[in-house]
Design a protein around this motif. Structure first.
Motif, short mmCIF file in Angstrom:
data_model
loop_
_atom_site.label_atom_id
_atom_site.label_comp_id
_atom_site.label_asym_id
_atom_site.label_seq_id
_atom_site.Cartn_x
_atom_site.Cartn_y
_atom_site.Cartn_z
N PRO A 173 10.37 32.66 9.81
CA PRO A 173 11.62 32.08 9.28
C PRO A 173 12.20 30.97 10.15
CG PRO A 173 11.66 34.47 9.13
CD PRO A 173 10.46 34.12 9.96
N LEU A 174 11.90 30.98 11.45
CA LEU A 174 12.39 29.91 12.32
C LEU A 174 11.59 28.63 12.11
CD1 LEU A 174 12.96 31.85 15.68
CD2 LEU A 174 14.67 31.17 13.99
N VAL A 175 10.29 28.77 11.93
CA VAL A 175 9.43 27.60 11.75
C VAL A 175 9.48 27.09 10.31
CG1 VAL A 175 7.07 26.72 11.97
CG2 VAL A 175 7.92 28.45 13.57
N PHE A 176 9.51 28.03 9.36
CA PHE A 176 9.57 27.67 7.94
C PHE A 176 10.77 28.39 7.32
CE2 PHE A 176 5.09 27.76 9.23
CZ PHE A 176 4.73 26.45 8.94
N PRO A 177 11.97 27.80 7.45
CA PRO A 177 13.18 28.46 6.91
C PRO A 177 13.03 28.75 5.43
CG PRO A 177 13.74 26.56 8.26
CD PRO A 177 12.26 26.51 8.05
N PRO A 178 13.49 29.93 5.00
CA PRO A 178 13.39 30.29 3.57
C PRO A 178 14.22 29.35 2.72
CG PRO A 178 14.77 31.85 4.75
CD PRO A 178 14.12 31.00 5.80
N GLN A 179 13.68 29.01 1.56
CA GLN A 179 14.37 28.13 0.64
C GLN A 179 15.42 28.92 -0.14
OE1 GLN A 179 13.84 24.82 0.56
NE2 GLN A 179 12.38 25.14 2.25
N GLN A 180 16.57 28.31 -0.33
CA GLN A 180 17.63 28.94 -1.13
C GLN A 180 17.56 28.42 -2.55
OE1 GLN A 180 19.68 31.26 -0.21
NE2 GLN A 180 19.37 31.29 2.01
N PRO A 181 17.01 29.23 -3.47
CA PRO A 181 16.92 28.75 -4.86
C PRO A 181 18.30 28.54 -5.47
CG PRO A 181 16.40 31.09 -4.73
CD PRO A 181 16.51 30.60 -3.31
N ALA A 182 18.44 27.51 -6.26
CA ALA A 182 19.72 27.20 -6.88
C ALA A 182 20.06 28.20 -7.97
CB ALA A 182 19.68 25.79 -7.48
N GLY A 183 21.35 28.53 -8.06
CA GLY A 183 21.80 29.43 -9.10
C GLY A 183 21.96 28.72 -10.43
N ALA A 184 22.47 29.43 -11.41
CA ALA A 184 22.61 28.87 -12.76
C ALA A 184 23.59 27.70 -12.78
CB ALA A 184 23.06 29.96 -13.73
N ASN A 185 24.64 27.72 -11.92
CA ASN A 185 25.63 26.66 -11.91
C ASN A 185 25.30 25.57 -10.91
OD1 ASN A 185 25.98 28.08 -9.62
ND2 ASN A 185 28.18 28.50 -9.88
N GLY A 186 24.07 25.61 -10.34
CA GLY A 186 23.66 24.57 -9.40
C GLY A 186 23.95 24.91 -7.95
N SER A 187 24.70 25.99 -7.70
CA SER A 187 25.00 26.39 -6.33
C SER A 187 23.84 27.19 -5.75
CB SER A 187 26.28 27.23 -6.29
OG SER A 187 26.11 28.40 -7.07
N ALA A 188 23.80 27.32 -4.44
CA ALA A 188 22.72 28.05 -3.78
C ALA A 188 22.83 29.53 -4.06
CB ALA A 188 22.75 27.79 -2.29
N SER A 189 21.75 30.12 -4.44
CA SER A 189 21.72 31.57 -4.70
C SER A 189 21.64 32.31 -3.38
CB SER A 189 20.51 31.92 -5.56
OG SER A 189 20.35 33.32 -5.63
N PRO A 190 22.33 33.45 -3.24
CA PRO A 190 22.25 34.21 -1.98
C PRO A 190 20.88 34.79 -1.74
CG PRO A 190 23.43 35.45 -3.68
CD PRO A 190 23.23 34.06 -4.21
N ALA A 191 20.08 34.95 -2.79
CA ALA A 191 18.73 35.50 -2.61
C ALA A 191 17.81 34.40 -2.11
CB ALA A 191 18.22 36.05 -3.94
N SER A 192 17.11 34.63 -1.06
CA SER A 192 16.20 33.64 -0.49
C SER A 192 14.76 34.08 -0.71
CB SER A 192 16.46 33.46 1.00
OG SER A 192 16.24 34.67 1.68
#
Length: 256
Positions: free
Chosen positions: A119-138
Protein backbone atom coordinates in the motif's frame (compact mmCIF):
# COMPACT_ATOMS: atom_id res chain seq x y z
CA UNK A 1 -4.62 5.03 23.30
CA UNK A 2 -3.02 3.98 20.02
CA UNK A 3 -0.83 0.89 20.10
CA UNK A 4 2.79 1.37 19.12
CA UNK A 5 3.56 -0.13 15.67
CA UNK A 6 7.17 -0.90 16.62
CA UNK A 7 6.54 -4.42 18.04
CA UNK A 8 4.72 -5.33 14.83
CA UNK A 9 7.63 -4.16 12.70
CA UNK A 10 10.09 -5.98 14.97
CA UNK A 11 7.95 -9.11 14.55
CA UNK A 12 8.08 -8.73 10.77
CA UNK A 13 11.81 -8.04 10.84
CA UNK A 14 12.32 -11.28 12.74
CA UNK A 15 10.49 -13.21 10.00
CA UNK A 16 12.54 -11.44 7.31
CA UNK A 17 15.67 -12.55 9.15
CA UNK A 18 14.44 -16.15 9.27
CA UNK A 19 13.89 -16.15 5.51
CA UNK A 20 17.16 -14.52 4.50
CA UNK A 21 19.42 -16.41 6.91
CA UNK A 22 17.72 -19.75 6.22
CA UNK A 23 18.02 -19.20 2.48
CA UNK A 24 21.80 -18.73 2.72
CA UNK A 25 22.14 -21.68 5.08
CA UNK A 26 20.12 -24.01 2.83
CA UNK A 27 22.14 -22.84 -0.16
CA UNK A 28 25.34 -23.73 1.68
CA UNK A 29 23.86 -27.04 2.88
CA UNK A 30 22.98 -28.34 -0.60
CA UNK A 31 26.51 -27.48 -1.76
CA UNK A 32 28.06 -29.29 1.24
CA UNK A 33 29.42 -26.05 2.75
CA UNK A 34 27.07 -25.73 5.71
CA UNK A 35 29.86 -26.16 8.27
CA UNK A 36 31.07 -22.68 7.39
CA UNK A 37 27.58 -21.17 7.52
CA UNK A 38 26.44 -22.18 11.00
CA UNK A 39 26.11 -18.48 11.83
CA UNK A 40 23.22 -18.24 9.34
CA UNK A 41 21.51 -21.19 11.02
CA UNK A 42 21.80 -19.47 14.39
CA UNK A 43 20.73 -16.12 12.96
CA UNK A 44 17.63 -17.66 11.42
CA UNK A 45 16.48 -19.14 14.72
CA UNK A 46 17.35 -15.88 16.47
CA UNK A 47 14.89 -14.13 14.15
CA UNK A 48 12.29 -16.76 15.03
CA UNK A 49 12.93 -16.26 18.74
CA UNK A 50 12.35 -12.51 18.40
CA UNK A 51 9.13 -12.90 16.40
CA UNK A 52 7.66 -15.57 18.66
CA UNK A 53 8.61 -13.69 21.81
CA UNK A 54 6.63 -10.68 20.57
CA UNK A 55 3.59 -12.79 19.69
CA UNK A 56 3.75 -14.60 23.04
CA UNK A 57 3.91 -11.31 24.93
CA UNK A 58 0.98 -9.95 22.94
CA UNK A 59 -1.06 -13.09 23.55
CA UNK A 60 -0.20 -13.78 27.19
CA UNK A 61 1.05 -10.46 28.56
CA UNK A 62 3.94 -10.06 31.03
CA UNK A 63 5.27 -13.22 32.62
CA UNK A 64 3.54 -14.03 35.91
CA UNK A 65 4.58 -16.83 38.29
CA UNK A 66 1.05 -18.14 38.82
CA UNK A 67 -0.49 -21.47 37.90
CA UNK A 68 -3.08 -20.10 35.48
CA UNK A 69 -0.49 -18.18 33.46
CA UNK A 70 1.82 -21.20 33.26
CA UNK A 71 -1.04 -23.45 32.11
CA UNK A 72 -1.99 -20.97 29.39
CA UNK A 73 1.63 -20.60 28.32
CA UNK A 74 2.24 -24.35 28.10
CA UNK A 75 -0.89 -24.80 25.98
CA UNK A 76 -0.11 -21.93 23.61
CA UNK A 77 1.39 -23.04 20.29
CA UNK A 78 3.38 -19.83 19.94
CA UNK A 79 5.10 -20.56 23.26
CA UNK A 80 5.80 -24.10 22.08
CA UNK A 81 7.43 -22.90 18.86
CA UNK A 82 9.31 -20.23 20.82
CA UNK A 83 10.73 -22.82 23.24
CA UNK A 84 11.68 -25.14 20.39
CA UNK A 85 13.37 -22.23 18.58
CA UNK A 86 15.44 -21.61 21.72
CA UNK A 87 16.35 -25.28 21.86
CA UNK A 88 17.35 -25.46 18.19
CA UNK A 89 19.30 -22.21 18.46
CA UNK A 90 21.32 -23.51 21.40
CA UNK A 91 21.93 -27.00 19.93
CA UNK A 92 24.05 -28.43 17.14
CA UNK A 93 22.50 -27.63 13.74
CA UNK A 94 19.73 -29.90 12.55
CA UNK A 95 18.88 -28.39 9.13
CA UNK A 96 15.49 -30.08 8.84
CA UNK A 97 14.33 -28.28 11.98
CA UNK A 98 14.65 -24.97 10.18
CA UNK A 99 12.16 -25.87 7.44
CA UNK A 100 8.89 -25.32 9.43
CA UNK A 101 10.07 -21.91 10.64
CA UNK A 102 11.07 -20.98 7.10
CA UNK A 103 7.61 -21.89 5.79
CA UNK A 104 5.81 -19.99 8.57
CA UNK A 105 7.99 -16.94 8.01
CA UNK A 106 7.36 -17.06 4.27
CA UNK A 107 3.59 -16.74 4.77
CA UNK A 108 3.91 -14.10 7.48
CA UNK A 109 6.34 -12.08 5.39
CA UNK A 110 4.11 -12.20 2.33
CA UNK A 111 1.13 -11.08 4.42
CA UNK A 112 3.15 -8.25 5.96
CA UNK A 113 4.32 -7.12 2.52
CA UNK A 114 0.74 -7.19 1.23
CA UNK A 115 -0.75 -5.24 4.12
CA UNK A 116 2.09 -2.85 4.97
CA UNK A 117 4.58 -2.48 2.11
CA UNK A 118 2.49 -2.72 -1.07
CA UNK A 119 0.00 0.00 0.00
CA UNK A 120 2.93 2.40 0.50
CA UNK A 121 4.43 1.69 -2.92
CA UNK A 122 1.12 1.27 -4.75
CA UNK A 123 -1.54 3.27 -2.85
CA UNK A 124 -5.04 1.78 -3.23
CA UNK A 125 -7.27 3.58 -5.67
CA UNK A 126 -10.42 5.21 -4.32
CA UNK A 127 -13.21 4.36 -6.75
CA UNK A 128 -15.64 7.20 -7.36
CA UNK A 129 -19.11 6.95 -5.90
CA UNK A 130 -22.39 7.47 -7.74
CA UNK A 131 -22.27 11.27 -7.20
CA UNK A 132 -18.65 11.52 -8.36
CA UNK A 133 -17.19 11.68 -4.84
CA UNK A 134 -14.56 9.21 -3.61
CA UNK A 135 -16.01 6.02 -2.23
CA UNK A 136 -14.77 4.98 1.24
CA UNK A 137 -14.19 1.46 -0.08
CA UNK A 138 -10.73 1.10 -1.58
CA UNK A 139 -9.49 -1.55 -3.96
CA UNK A 140 -6.24 -3.47 -3.49
CA UNK A 141 -3.49 -3.21 -6.04
CA UNK A 142 -3.04 -6.18 -8.41
CA UNK A 143 0.17 -7.12 -6.60
CA UNK A 144 -1.61 -7.25 -3.23
CA UNK A 145 -4.42 -9.32 -4.73
CA UNK A 146 -1.91 -11.74 -6.27
CA UNK A 147 -0.13 -12.21 -2.93
CA UNK A 148 -3.43 -12.70 -1.09
CA UNK A 149 -4.62 -15.28 -3.61
CA UNK A 150 -1.35 -17.21 -3.52
CA UNK A 151 -1.33 -17.30 0.29
CA UNK A 152 -4.95 -18.43 0.43
CA UNK A 153 -4.48 -21.14 -2.21
CA UNK A 154 -1.26 -22.59 -0.78
CA UNK A 155 -1.58 -22.21 3.00
CA UNK A 156 -3.31 -25.52 3.78
CA UNK A 157 -1.01 -27.52 1.51
CA UNK A 158 2.05 -25.90 3.06
CA UNK A 159 0.83 -26.61 6.61
CA UNK A 160 0.20 -30.26 5.67
CA UNK A 161 3.77 -30.54 4.37
CA UNK A 162 5.12 -28.89 7.52
CA UNK A 163 3.24 -31.38 9.71
CA UNK A 164 4.89 -34.28 7.87
CA UNK A 165 8.30 -32.65 8.07
CA UNK A 166 7.86 -32.26 11.83
CA UNK A 167 7.40 -36.02 12.11
CA UNK A 168 10.60 -36.50 10.10
CA UNK A 169 12.38 -34.13 12.48
CA UNK A 170 11.49 -36.41 15.40
CA UNK A 171 12.78 -39.42 13.47
CA UNK A 172 15.97 -37.55 12.63
CA UNK A 173 16.42 -36.56 16.28
CA UNK A 174 16.01 -40.19 17.39
CA UNK A 175 18.59 -41.32 14.84
CA UNK A 176 20.83 -38.51 16.08
CA UNK A 177 21.08 -40.18 19.48
CA UNK A 178 22.53 -43.32 17.89
CA UNK A 179 24.90 -41.36 15.67
CA UNK A 180 25.86 -39.01 18.54
CA UNK A 181 24.71 -35.96 16.59
CA UNK A 182 22.34 -34.68 19.27
CA UNK A 183 21.55 -35.26 22.92
CA UNK A 184 18.70 -37.33 24.35
CA UNK A 185 17.00 -34.06 25.36
CA UNK A 186 16.22 -33.18 21.73
CA UNK A 187 13.87 -36.09 20.84
CA UNK A 188 12.27 -36.02 24.31
CA UNK A 189 11.49 -32.31 24.04
CA UNK A 190 10.33 -32.66 20.46
CA UNK A 191 8.07 -35.61 21.30
CA UNK A 192 6.32 -33.45 23.91
CA UNK A 193 6.05 -30.68 21.34
CA UNK A 194 4.44 -33.03 18.78
CA UNK A 195 2.08 -34.36 21.43
CA UNK A 196 0.73 -30.85 21.85
CA UNK A 197 0.62 -30.28 18.09
CA UNK A 198 -1.41 -33.48 17.72
CA UNK A 199 -4.15 -32.12 19.98
CA UNK A 200 -4.29 -28.63 18.50
CA UNK A 201 -3.43 -29.09 14.82
CA UNK A 202 -5.59 -31.06 12.37
CA UNK A 203 -2.62 -31.09 10.01
CA UNK A 204 -0.49 -32.90 12.60
CA UNK A 205 -3.27 -35.38 13.33
CA UNK A 206 -3.59 -36.13 9.63
CA UNK A 207 0.18 -36.57 9.31
CA UNK A 208 0.30 -38.94 12.30
CA UNK A 209 -2.58 -41.01 10.99
CA UNK A 210 -0.99 -41.25 7.54
CA UNK A 211 2.34 -42.27 9.06
CA UNK A 212 0.61 -44.88 11.25
CA UNK A 213 -1.13 -46.43 8.24
CA UNK A 214 2.14 -46.55 6.32
CA UNK A 215 4.10 -48.12 9.19
CA UNK A 216 1.42 -50.71 9.92
CA UNK A 217 1.24 -51.65 6.24
CA UNK A 218 4.80 -52.94 6.50
CA UNK A 219 4.63 -54.20 10.08
CA UNK A 220 1.57 -56.34 9.39
CA UNK A 221 3.09 -58.14 6.42
CA UNK A 222 3.48 -61.90 6.85
CA UNK A 223 7.24 -61.82 6.31
CA UNK A 224 7.74 -59.28 9.12
CA UNK A 225 9.53 -60.98 12.07
CA UNK A 226 7.28 -61.49 15.12
CA UNK A 227 9.63 -59.58 17.42
CA UNK A 228 9.25 -56.47 15.24
CA UNK A 229 5.45 -56.77 15.38
CA UNK A 230 5.60 -57.16 19.15
CA UNK A 231 8.00 -54.25 19.57
CA UNK A 232 5.78 -52.04 17.43
CA UNK A 233 2.66 -53.04 19.37
CA UNK A 234 4.31 -52.28 22.71
CA UNK A 235 5.64 -48.97 21.44
CA UNK A 236 2.26 -47.94 20.06
CA UNK A 237 0.54 -48.84 23.33
CA UNK A 238 3.09 -46.82 25.29
CA UNK A 239 2.68 -43.77 23.04
CA UNK A 240 -1.12 -43.93 23.29
CA UNK A 241 -0.99 -44.07 27.10
CA UNK A 242 1.59 -41.28 27.28
CA UNK A 243 -0.43 -39.03 24.99
CA UNK A 244 -3.85 -39.85 26.45
CA UNK A 245 -3.98 -36.92 28.90
CA UNK A 246 -5.74 -33.98 27.32
CA UNK A 247 -4.05 -30.60 27.49
CA UNK A 248 -5.80 -27.39 28.41
CA UNK A 249 -7.25 -25.48 25.44
CA UNK A 250 -4.87 -22.81 24.23
CA UNK A 251 -5.92 -19.17 24.51
CA UNK A 252 -7.20 -17.32 21.52
CA UNK A 253 -4.91 -14.83 19.86
CA UNK A 254 -2.44 -14.37 17.06
CA UNK A 255 -0.81 -17.62 16.01
CA UNK A 256 2.79 -18.03 14.94
Amino acid sequence: MATSPYPHYAWALGHFEVLLAAFWYFKAYVTFKSAGYVWYYKASFLGAIVSYAIVCYKSLGPIRPDRYYIQRALADENVQYFVMALLWWSSKPLPLALVPYFVFSLFHTLTFVRTNIVPLVFPPQQPAGANGSASPASSQSPIAKTIQTWVKNNYDAAMAIVARIELLILLRAIIGIVTLQNSLLIPIAYAHFLRSRYYYSPFTRSAVHSATILIEFYVNKEQTPPFIKKAYGNTKEFVIRWASTRLEPQPAGQRR
